[in-house]
Design an enzyme around this catalytic site. Sequence first.
Site, PDB file in Angstrom:
ATOM      1  N   PRO A   2       0.761  -1.162  -0.142  1.00  0.00           N
ATOM      2  CA  PRO A   2      -0.133   0.148   0.077  1.00  0.00           C
ATOM      3  C   PRO A   2       0.857   1.471  -0.090  1.00  0.00           C
ATOM      4  O   PRO A   2       1.442   1.762   1.068  1.00  0.00           O
ATOM      5  CB  PRO A   2      -0.751  -0.148   1.428  1.00  0.00           C
ATOM      6  CG  PRO A   2      -0.603  -1.365   1.594  1.00  0.00           C
ATOM      7  CD  PRO A   2       0.460  -2.087   1.212  1.00  0.00           C
ATOM      8  N   GLU A   3       1.013   1.877  -1.287  1.00  0.00           N
ATOM      9  CA  GLU A   3       1.407   3.424  -1.248  1.00  0.00           C
ATOM     10  C   GLU A   3       0.232   3.967  -1.741  1.00  0.00           C
ATOM     11  O   GLU A   3      -1.027   3.545  -1.873  1.00  0.00           O
ATOM     12  CB  GLU A   3       2.442   3.574  -2.199  1.00  0.00           C
ATOM     13  CG  GLU A   3       3.659   2.633  -1.936  1.00  0.00           C
ATOM     14  CD  GLU A   3       5.004   3.033  -2.718  1.00  0.00           C
ATOM     15  OE1 GLU A   3       4.934   4.333  -3.205  1.00  0.00           O
ATOM     16  OE2 GLU A   3       5.937   2.035  -2.989  1.00  0.00           O
ATOM     17  N   LYS A  59      -1.430   8.136   2.417  1.00  0.00           N
ATOM     18  CA  LYS A  59      -1.612   6.701   2.656  1.00  0.00           C
ATOM     19  C   LYS A  59      -2.771   6.631   3.980  1.00  0.00           C
ATOM     20  O   LYS A  59      -2.849   5.511   4.434  1.00  0.00           O
ATOM     21  CB  LYS A  59      -0.359   6.070   2.935  1.00  0.00           C
ATOM     22  CG  LYS A  59       0.963   6.113   2.201  1.00  0.00           C
ATOM     23  CD  LYS A  59       2.122   5.420   2.656  1.00  0.00           C
ATOM     24  CE  LYS A  59       3.241   6.006   1.603  1.00  0.00           C
ATOM     25  NZ  LYS A  59       4.469   5.639   2.224  1.00  0.00           N
ATOM     26  N   HIS A  93      -6.348 -13.929   6.945  1.00  0.00           N
ATOM     27  CA  HIS A  93      -5.962 -12.810   7.758  1.00  0.00           C
ATOM     28  C   HIS A  93      -6.611 -11.639   7.965  1.00  0.00           C
ATOM     29  O   HIS A  93      -6.294 -10.574   8.019  1.00  0.00           O
ATOM     30  CB  HIS A  93      -4.383 -12.233   7.174  1.00  0.00           C
ATOM     31  CG  HIS A  93      -3.212 -13.319   7.234  1.00  0.00           C
ATOM     32  ND1 HIS A  93      -3.055 -14.015   8.295  1.00  0.00           N
ATOM     33  CD2 HIS A  93      -2.781 -13.978   6.225  1.00  0.00           C
ATOM     34  CE1 HIS A  93      -2.049 -14.997   8.028  1.00  0.00           C
ATOM     35  NE2 HIS A  93      -1.704 -14.905   6.680  1.00  0.00           N
ATOM     36  N   ARG A 112       0.570  -9.000   8.593  1.00  0.00           N
ATOM     37  CA  ARG A 112       1.582  -8.633   9.768  1.00  0.00           C
ATOM     38  C   ARG A 112       1.314  -7.920  10.758  1.00  0.00           C
ATOM     39  O   ARG A 112       2.190  -7.451  11.422  1.00  0.00           O
ATOM     40  CB  ARG A 112       2.682  -8.232   8.812  1.00  0.00           C
ATOM     41  CG  ARG A 112       3.502  -9.291   7.908  1.00  0.00           C
ATOM     42  CD  ARG A 112       4.467  -8.564   6.899  1.00  0.00           C
ATOM     43  NE  ARG A 112       5.723  -8.146   7.635  1.00  0.00           N
ATOM     44  CZ  ARG A 112       6.744  -7.593   6.973  1.00  0.00           C
ATOM     45  NH1 ARG A 112       6.660  -7.622   5.699  1.00  0.00           N
ATOM     46  NH2 ARG A 112       7.644  -7.324   7.680  1.00  0.00           N
ATOM     47  N   ARG A 255      16.560   1.747   2.708  1.00  0.00           N
ATOM     48  CA  ARG A 255      15.752   1.157   1.887  1.00  0.00           C
ATOM     49  C   ARG A 255      16.481   0.761   0.540  1.00  0.00           C
ATOM     50  O   ARG A 255      17.186   1.580   0.119  1.00  0.00           O
ATOM     51  CB  ARG A 255      14.667   2.197   1.678  1.00  0.00           C
ATOM     52  CG  ARG A 255      14.107   2.851   2.862  1.00  0.00           C
ATOM     53  CD  ARG A 255      13.450   1.798   3.776  1.00  0.00           C
ATOM     54  NE  ARG A 255      12.432   1.146   3.305  1.00  0.00           N
ATOM     55  CZ  ARG A 255      11.098   1.502   3.233  1.00  0.00           C
ATOM     56  NH1 ARG A 255      10.733   2.811   3.633  1.00  0.00           N
ATOM     57  NH2 ARG A 255      10.308   0.763   2.576  1.00  0.00           N
TER      58      ARG A 255
END
Length: 267
Positions: A2-3, A59, A93, A112, A255
């Site tokens: 998700p951006e 976001k 999930h 997560r 990154r």
Amino acid sequence: MPELPEVETYRRYIEASSLGQTIEQFTCEDPRKLLLNDLDEINNRLNGAVFEATYRVGKHLFVRTNLDDWLYMHFGMTGDLGYFHRDEPPPRHARMIFYFTNGYRLGFICPRKFERVGLVADPAAFLAQKGVAPDVMEITPTVFFDHLRRKKSAIKTVLLDQSVVAGIGNWIADDVLFRAKIHPEIPASALEETEKMRIFEAMRYIVQTTIDVEANYLLLPDDFILHARGWGKPHLAGKCPCGKGEILMSRVGGRATYFCGLCQSKK
DNA sequence: TAACCTGTTCACGC
DNA sequence: GGCGTGAACAGGTT
């Protein structure tokens, strides 16, 4: 992943599936980690309420109810949504679930547990308190350039800073700099005005193009450097769209960073 | 098996 | 306070 374009796609998904639906229950399997408020408090406010509108900055996604509460959603690195009927098994999930009176349910998929949900009174105040800058598609060149002038960090790191501009994540930062032909490690404050303008325009182009394909990477143009990462178009993996330069991978601000040694030279 | 990873926050150290 | 680094989060993927 998700951006901004994914979150915009989720926003439209909620609009299409869940707007106008009356909520009868909300469940969460790990409230202490996933929720900003008490589970009972959220249920007290949501039960019987109706989702009426959505709002997104970067976001950060908000859904307004008919009681003027705003439900906040952040998707972390792996969040997703799934709308399903009560006769179907919930998506894997789906740790948070909104139950609607029409028999359908909206699952917030959290593989997560990096995702967050909460009630906020005022999205603008909430974002200001978090120090979130204007959205990529809303920020003006003046405000954006002013931030760059003050930052000595690598331009890639600055693009990822949500207090500078909201919505840019790791691969989009790489594609913005590739399109603008800027080396990712150049200090933001060292950029010339024309370079800043190239970044500004590339930022809008990359984000809009990705929104237009609903964040389906396979539908993105072949001249996106994202394909060099090997995400789904094997014939483009490891190759610069320019056809000549070598794809380099380094770490900027911790990154993984992909860029072209030829197109994005440091000078 | 072990190393890797999209976002964000926080704790350090300089 | 600015800046960089690394850890933490938790599980899937490679």
